[in-house]
Scaffold this motif. Structure first.
Motif, PDB file in Angstrom:
ATOM      1  N   GLU A 213       0.810  -1.213   0.000  1.00 22.67           N
ATOM      2  CA  GLU A 213       0.000   0.000   0.000  1.00 22.67           C
ATOM      3  C   GLU A 213       0.846   1.268   0.000  1.00 22.67           C
ATOM      4  O   GLU A 213       0.346   2.353   0.249  1.00 22.67           O
ATOM      5  N   CYS A 214       2.130   1.136  -0.312  1.00 23.61           N
ATOM      6  CA  CYS A 214       3.022   2.297  -0.241  1.00 23.61           C
ATOM      7  C   CYS A 214       3.976   2.279  -1.426  1.00 23.61           C
ATOM      8  O   CYS A 214       5.019   1.617  -1.390  1.00 23.61           O
ATOM      9  N   SER A 215       3.630   3.008  -2.487  1.00 23.70           N
ATOM     10  CA  SER A 215       4.477   3.022  -3.679  1.00 23.70           C
ATOM     11  C   SER A 215       5.842   3.624  -3.389  1.00 23.70           C
ATOM     12  O   SER A 215       6.833   3.287  -4.048  1.00 23.70           O
ATOM     13  N   GLN A 216       5.924   4.511  -2.395  1.00 21.76           N
ATOM     14  CA  GLN A 216       7.197   5.136  -2.064  1.00 21.76           C
ATOM     15  C   GLN A 216       8.043   4.286  -1.127  1.00 21.76           C
ATOM     16  O   GLN A 216       9.094   4.721  -0.668  1.00 21.76           O
ATOM     17  N   CYS A 217       7.566   3.067  -0.847  1.00 23.07           N
ATOM     18  CA  CYS A 217       8.342   2.118  -0.046  1.00 23.07           C
ATOM     19  C   CYS A 217       9.022   1.067  -0.917  1.00 23.07           C
ATOM     20  O   CYS A 217       9.626   0.128  -0.398  1.00 23.07           O
ATOM     21  N   LEU A 218       8.913   1.203  -2.236  1.00 23.01           N
ATOM     22  CA  LEU A 218       9.512   0.232  -3.144  1.00 23.01           C
ATOM     23  C   LEU A 218      10.925   0.644  -3.529  1.00 23.01           C
ATOM     24  O   LEU A 218      11.347   1.772  -3.310  1.00 23.01           O
ATOM     25  N   GLY A 219      11.647  -0.299  -4.132  1.00 25.77           N
ATOM     26  CA  GLY A 219      12.944   0.007  -4.707  1.00 25.77           C
ATOM     27  C   GLY A 219      12.793   0.449  -6.148  1.00 25.77           C
ATOM     28  O   GLY A 219      11.683   0.629  -6.660  1.00 25.77           O
ATOM     29  N   ASP A 220      13.920   0.637  -6.824  1.00 32.28           N
ATOM     30  CA  ASP A 220      13.927   1.104  -8.209  1.00 32.28           C
ATOM     31  C   ASP A 220      14.630   0.093  -9.102  1.00 32.28           C
ATOM     32  O   ASP A 220      15.646  -0.499  -8.706  1.00 32.28           O
ATOM     33  N   VAL A 221      14.107  -0.079 -10.311  1.00 36.93           N
ATOM     34  CA  VAL A 221      14.757  -0.889 -11.344  1.00 36.93           C
ATOM     35  C   VAL A 221      15.040   0.010 -12.542  1.00 36.93           C
ATOM     36  O   VAL A 221      14.128   0.669 -13.058  1.00 36.93           O
ATOM     37  N   LEU A 222      16.292   0.046 -12.975  1.00 35.20           N
ATOM     38  CA  LEU A 222      16.698   0.800 -14.157  1.00 35.20           C
ATOM     39  C   LEU A 222      16.776  -0.149 -15.346  1.00 35.20           C
ATOM     40  O   LEU A 222      17.481  -1.161 -15.295  1.00 35.20           O
ATOM     41  N   LEU A 223      16.031   0.161 -16.412  1.00 37.17           N
ATOM     42  CA  LEU A 223      16.060  -0.640 -17.638  1.00 37.17           C
ATOM     43  C   LEU A 223      17.246  -0.175 -18.480  1.00 37.17           C
ATOM     44  O   LEU A 223      17.198   0.874 -19.129  1.00 37.17           O
ATOM     45  N   VAL A 224      18.319  -0.953 -18.449  1.00 36.58           N
ATOM     46  CA  VAL A 224      19.573  -0.570 -19.102  1.00 36.58           C
ATOM     47  C   VAL A 224      19.490  -0.874 -20.600  1.00 36.58           C
ATOM     48  O   VAL A 224      19.205  -2.014 -20.994  1.00 36.58           O
ATOM     49  N   PRO A 225      19.729   0.110 -21.475  1.00 38.53           N
ATOM     50  CA  PRO A 225      19.684  -0.149 -22.921  1.00 38.53           C
ATOM     51  C   PRO A 225      20.765  -1.146 -23.346  1.00 38.53           C
ATOM     52  O   PRO A 225      21.820  -1.265 -22.709  1.00 38.53           O
ATOM     53  N   SER A 226      20.483  -1.844 -24.425  1.00 37.75           N
ATOM     54  CA  SER A 226      21.468  -2.776 -24.981  1.00 37.75           C
ATOM     55  C   SER A 226      22.744  -2.027 -25.355  1.00 37.75           C
ATOM     56  O   SER A 226      22.696  -0.920 -25.901  1.00 37.75           O
ATOM     57  N   GLU A 227      23.878  -2.606 -25.045  1.00 37.22           N
ATOM     58  CA  GLU A 227      25.199  -2.053 -25.366  1.00 37.22           C
ATOM     59  C   GLU A 227      25.514  -0.765 -24.607  1.00 37.22           C
ATOM     60  O   GLU A 227      26.483  -0.076 -24.929  1.00 37.22           O
ATOM     61  N   ALA A 228      24.726  -0.417 -23.615  1.00 37.54           N
ATOM     62  CA  ALA A 228      25.002   0.809 -22.858  1.00 37.54           C
ATOM     63  C   ALA A 228      26.293   0.661 -22.062  1.00 37.54           C
ATOM     64  O   ALA A 228      26.600  -0.413 -21.531  1.00 37.54           O
ATOM     65  N   GLN A 229      27.057   1.750 -21.982  1.00 37.02           N
ATOM     66  CA  GLN A 229      28.272   1.785 -21.173  1.00 37.02           C
ATOM     67  C   GLN A 229      27.975   2.627 -19.929  1.00 37.02           C
ATOM     68  O   GLN A 229      27.847   3.848 -20.010  1.00 37.02           O
ATOM     69  N   LEU A 230      27.838   1.953 -18.803  1.00 40.09           N
ATOM     70  CA  LEU A 230      27.413   2.624 -17.584  1.00 40.09           C
ATOM     71  C   LEU A 230      28.545   3.431 -16.962  1.00 40.09           C
ATOM     72  O   LEU A 230      29.729   3.086 -17.085  1.00 40.09           O
ATOM     73  N   ALA A 231      28.156   4.489 -16.291  1.00 43.78           N
ATOM     74  CA  ALA A 231      29.094   5.295 -15.508  1.00 43.78           C
ATOM     75  C   ALA A 231      28.869   5.005 -14.029  1.00 43.78           C
ATOM     76  O   ALA A 231      27.850   4.427 -13.640  1.00 43.78           O
ATOM     77  N   THR A 232      29.823   5.408 -13.206  1.00 41.65           N
ATOM     78  CA  THR A 232      29.720   5.195 -11.764  1.00 41.65           C
ATOM     79  C   THR A 232      29.740   6.536 -11.051  1.00 41.65           C
ATOM     80  O   THR A 232      30.625   7.366 -11.287  1.00 41.65           O
ATOM     81  N   GLN A 304      19.684  21.517  -4.381  1.00 42.08           N
ATOM     82  CA  GLN A 304      20.066  20.385  -5.202  1.00 42.08           C
ATOM     83  C   GLN A 304      21.386  20.675  -5.895  1.00 42.08           C
ATOM     84  O   GLN A 304      21.812  21.823  -6.006  1.00 42.08           O
ATOM     85  N   GLU A 305      22.039  19.608  -6.317  1.00 40.77           N
ATOM     86  CA  GLU A 305      23.298  19.711  -7.049  1.00 40.77           C
ATOM     87  C   GLU A 305      23.120  19.036  -8.405  1.00 40.77           C
ATOM     88  O   GLU A 305      22.167  18.271  -8.622  1.00 40.77           O
ATOM     89  N   THR A 306      24.025  19.298  -9.334  1.00 39.42           N
ATOM     90  CA  THR A 306      23.985  18.655 -10.646  1.00 39.42           C
ATOM     91  C   THR A 306      25.330  18.018 -10.951  1.00 39.42           C
ATOM     92  O   THR A 306      26.376  18.450 -10.451  1.00 39.42           O
ATOM     93  N   VAL A 307      25.299  16.975 -11.785  1.00 40.91           N
ATOM     94  CA  VAL A 307      26.522  16.302 -12.199  1.00 40.91           C
ATOM     95  C   VAL A 307      26.302  15.725 -13.596  1.00 40.91           C
ATOM     96  O   VAL A 307      25.178  15.334 -13.940  1.00 40.91           O
ATOM     97  N   THR A 308      27.353  15.690 -14.407  1.00 41.06           N
ATOM     98  CA  THR A 308      27.292  15.073 -15.731  1.00 41.06           C
ATOM     99  C   THR A 308      28.229  13.874 -15.756  1.00 41.06           C
ATOM    100  O   THR A 308      29.418  13.986 -15.411  1.00 41.06           O
ATOM    101  N   LEU A 309      27.697  12.715 -16.145  1.00 39.47           N
ATOM    102  CA  LEU A 309      28.470  11.478 -16.186  1.00 39.47           C
ATOM    103  C   LEU A 309      28.754  11.091 -17.631  1.00 39.47           C
ATOM    104  O   LEU A 309      27.872  11.174 -18.492  1.00 39.47           O
ATOM    105  N   ARG A 310      29.985  10.652 -17.882  1.00 38.80           N
ATOM    106  CA  ARG A 310      30.379  10.234 -19.225  1.00 38.80           C
ATOM    107  C   ARG A 310      30.433   8.710 -19.303  1.00 38.80           C
ATOM    108  O   ARG A 310      30.530   8.023 -18.292  1.00 38.80           O
ATOM    109  N   LYS A 311      30.379   8.165 -20.516  1.00 39.53           N
ATOM    110  CA  LYS A 311      30.385   6.725 -20.723  1.00 39.53           C
ATOM    111  C   LYS A 311      31.578   6.080 -20.035  1.00 39.53           C
ATOM    112  O   LYS A 311      32.717   6.531 -20.187  1.00 39.53           O
ATOM    113  N   SER A 312      31.288   5.036 -19.284  1.00 40.78           N
ATOM    114  CA  SER A 312      32.313   4.243 -18.590  1.00 40.78           C
ATOM    115  C   SER A 312      33.148   5.072 -17.623  1.00 40.78           C
ATOM    116  O   SER A 312      34.155   4.594 -17.107  1.00 40.78           O
ATOM    117  N   GLY A 313      32.738   6.296 -17.380  1.00 38.62           N
ATOM    118  CA  GLY A 313      33.502   7.150 -16.477  1.00 38.62           C
ATOM    119  C   GLY A 313      33.033   7.009 -15.045  1.00 38.62           C
ATOM    120  O   GLY A 313      32.122   6.251 -14.716  1.00 38.62           O
TER     121      GLY A 313
END
Length: 660
Positions: A213-232, A304-313
């Protein structure tokens, strides 16, 4: 090998997309050629395994080796489907075919919120065992999205292999399956090892008990695109150590509005998360923080703060404090308002109620103020449901919880007065309690013990903790036993007795005690930290808690007691004196004398004698207090787990004034 097939079908409407936030995050990569058969051999070796690690136990189990679980998750863009594979290791697998009650067997619940809204919305909770499946409390849900779900787009296979149970899911989500966006998701395993009581639970994210009964009590799933290069992205947030528990950091994509998730901060405020390349906003949302049941804090976002992430960076950030503590306004006067009211008193009351509602996220209130022994000021505030926005009206009914007990106690004392019931006669002589036969002392329990809360029983549970009459111990279970005794003696339904002996002769307003179509049209939803609840109203009257009413009607009852109507003076004198002093951990006031009368609480202080009772069902809080010697008091109902602060402080605002 035990093999059971369950076909589950669901229709998902297209909705808004935003965020869920218990801090757990999983990455779903593309998968293909998976057959839903419980055999995980067709899952790619690279699929990550996410352990279920949030353990909650009510009964002692064999330990971690007896219960362990993990899940894998992926998606198929062509099929627009989410795939989930779960394996549970459990040496004791309990099933009860033909019984769909959740607490009698091992089972699991998969939680989904495909819209991923930042505001509370309904959750699709898919419950499955080897022999049945269902959407949890679908008919009670307030969200049309969940209420209208069907069984035509989900498939699930459940198999048992040795000491392992496998659940494999395919769920068609339509346009919600879009690479680069996020979904609300969670999973909980229910482990029934003990023969009595509720199962242990093992969940992926926190909050095992309320995710349905609490949508804000759930976790998150990120749908990663094929061949995506994730950043950390890693970093540290300056967090007040008082509030670091359950703290999260929200990461919102600046380019993909459907991509935002919350990551958990550890005790030092640090975090680390893999993300898609791009620009992100970082913030900590407003939240309520419970230090303990008596201390609630409001934390508000301050930047709030902002950040830009690069591929595999990779990037590391040192972030400033992003929330601030918002205290309640100091609105309690030195002297209670009702002693010398003036032209601005009612506006002061309104301002007070609205300030507490805003700070503590209390959606709705029904309030009656009593002065000179009469209704003096009545008003309703807010909404029945914080999401859908229906207003509270004069006809809206609130759950009264334990404020049901004084109403039942009135009827019991009336029966004693008429010699239909002996306060000191053992109840088992009227009606046995078979589940207590193993405790010989239970046969000493009397109606007097029950009304004064010295029955020896726990609040809930059909056991005996101590010899009846020896010590105070609050018990709703004992009240329900006494109800059955009354019905046995009179051969009448308890609701009929209450209506004929109290409500009608004393001209009391609307009170409902059980589920009905008419009640469903007018009752408010309860709320937990601002999220609407979906709990059911009992099908039969429960004298310990099932009252639904509002402030005007309950005031009719309070004034019946104040004016000593309906019962003889000697009955009132017995009912309205302390029979069972409260222990320190049960006291609700700082008055010198405080304890339980016969079904109603009594206190004595410099303000004279007061009779009162509170109600707490978790998502409703309510209170009435009548200062008998001052001829004043109040009745208040709230539809929130946070409403007790408003209710308690109304006593200070109206009568007692600010504490030193």
């Amino acid at each position: 090998m035990k093999h059971t097939h369950i076909s589950i079908l669901l229709f998902f409407a297209v909705g808004l997309v935003v965020s869920a936030n218990n801090g757990s995050v999983a990455l779903a990569h593309p998968v293909k050629d998976i057959i839903i058969d419980g055999d995980f051999g067709d899952w790619p070796d690279t699929a990550l395994q996410y352990p279920l690690s949030h353990y909650n136990t009510s009964f002692k189990s064999e330990g971690k080796l007896d219960l362990a679980a993990y899940f894998r998750i992926g998606y198929n863009l062509t099929e627009r489907a989410l795939y989930v594979a779960v394996e549970v290791t459990d040496n004791h697998f309990v099933q009860n075919p033909g019984d769909s009650r959740w607490w009698v067997h091992d089972m699991q619940v998969l939680y989904l919120e495909p819209r991923h809204s930042k505001e509370p919305v309904g959750v699709l909770a898919l419950e499955a065992t080897t022999y049945y499946s269902k959407i949890v409390e679908q008919n009670l849900n307030w969200d049309p999205y969940v209420k209208n779900a069907g069984w035509n787009m989900v498939e699930c296979e459940v198999i048992r292999v040795d000491n392992r149970t496998r659940y494999e899911w395919k769920i068609i989500l339509g346009d919600h399956i879009t690479p680069g966006r996020t979904l609300g998701f969670d999973y909980t395993v229910f482990d029934k090892d003990a023969t009595e009581g509720y199962p242990d639970t093992l969940g992926w994210g926190r909050n095992n008990g309320i995710k349905h009964e609490c949508s804000q009590c759930l976790g998150d799933v990120l749908l990663v695109p094929s061949e995506a290069q994730l950043a950390t992205l890693s970093g540290k947030v300056d967090v007040d150590q008082k509030f670091v528990e359950s703290a999260t950091l929200r990461l919102e994509s600046s380019t993909v509005i459907e991509n935002h998730l919350d990551v958990t901060l550890d005790s030092a405020g640090t975090f680390r998360q893999k993300l898609l390349p791009g620009s992100y906003r970082l913030l900590q949302p407003d939240r309520l923080f419970w230090e303990d049941p008596l201390h609630l804090y409001r934390l508000k976002a301050v930047g709030q703060e902002t950040v830009t992430l690069r591929k595999s960076g990779s990037s590391h950030l040192e972030l400033p404090r992003m929330t601030k503590l918002v205290p309640r306004a100091e609105l309690i006067p030195k002297k209670g308002l009702l002693h010398e009211p003036n032209a601005t008193t009612t506006q002061t009351i309104d301002n007070f109620v609205k300030a507490y509602m805003n700070h503590d996220v209390v959606p709705g209130v029904s309030l009656m103020v009593i002065r000179e022994g009469k209704p003096w000021y009545y008003k309703t505030y807010g909404v029945q449901n914080r999401v859908t926005g229906e207003p509270i009206t004069e006809n809206t009914l609130f759950e009264g919880a334990s404020m049901t007990k004084p109403i039942f106690a009135y009827v019991v004392n009336l029966m004693v007065e008429r010699n239909q019931l002996d306060l000191q006669r053992p109840l088992h002589e009227y009606l046995a309690f078979p589940e207590l036969e193993e405790y010989p002392d239970y046969k000493k329990m009397t109606a007097y013990n029950v009304l004064s809360h010295k029955s020896g029983m726990p609040n809930w549970g059909r056991t005996l903790l101590r010899e009846p009459g020896t010590a105070y111990g609050y018990s709703g279970e004992a009240f329900e036993y006494l109800k059955r005794v009354i019905e046995e003696i009179t051969s009448r339904d308890i609701e009929d007795i209450i209506r004929e002996e109290l409500i009608k002769p004393q001209n009391i307003g609307r009170m409902e005690f059980k589920r009905s179509p008419a009640l469903r049209q007018v009752f408010s939803r309860g709320h937990t930290d601002g999220t609407p609840s979906i709990r059911a109203v009992p099908e039969e009257p429960k004298v310990a808690y099932s009252l639904h009413t509002e402030a005007r009607a309950y005031t009719d009852f309070a004034l019946t007691l104040l004016e000593r109507r309906g019962l003889k003076a000697e009955t009132y004198n017995r009912m309205m004196r302390i029979h069972s002093p409260f222990p320190e951990n049960r006291r609700e006031t700082d008055h010198p004398k405080e304890g339980m009368g016969l079904g109603i609480a009594i206190s004595e202080s410099k303000f004279g004698k007061m009779f009162y009772h509170s109600g707490n069902s978790g998502d409703f809080k309510c209170l009435f207090r009548m200062y008998e010697d001052l001829n004043m008091g109040f009745v208040v109902f709230t539809n929130s787990n946070t409403g007790n602060f408003l209710a308690d402080d109304l006593a200070l605002l109206l009568v007692e004034g600010k504490k030193k």
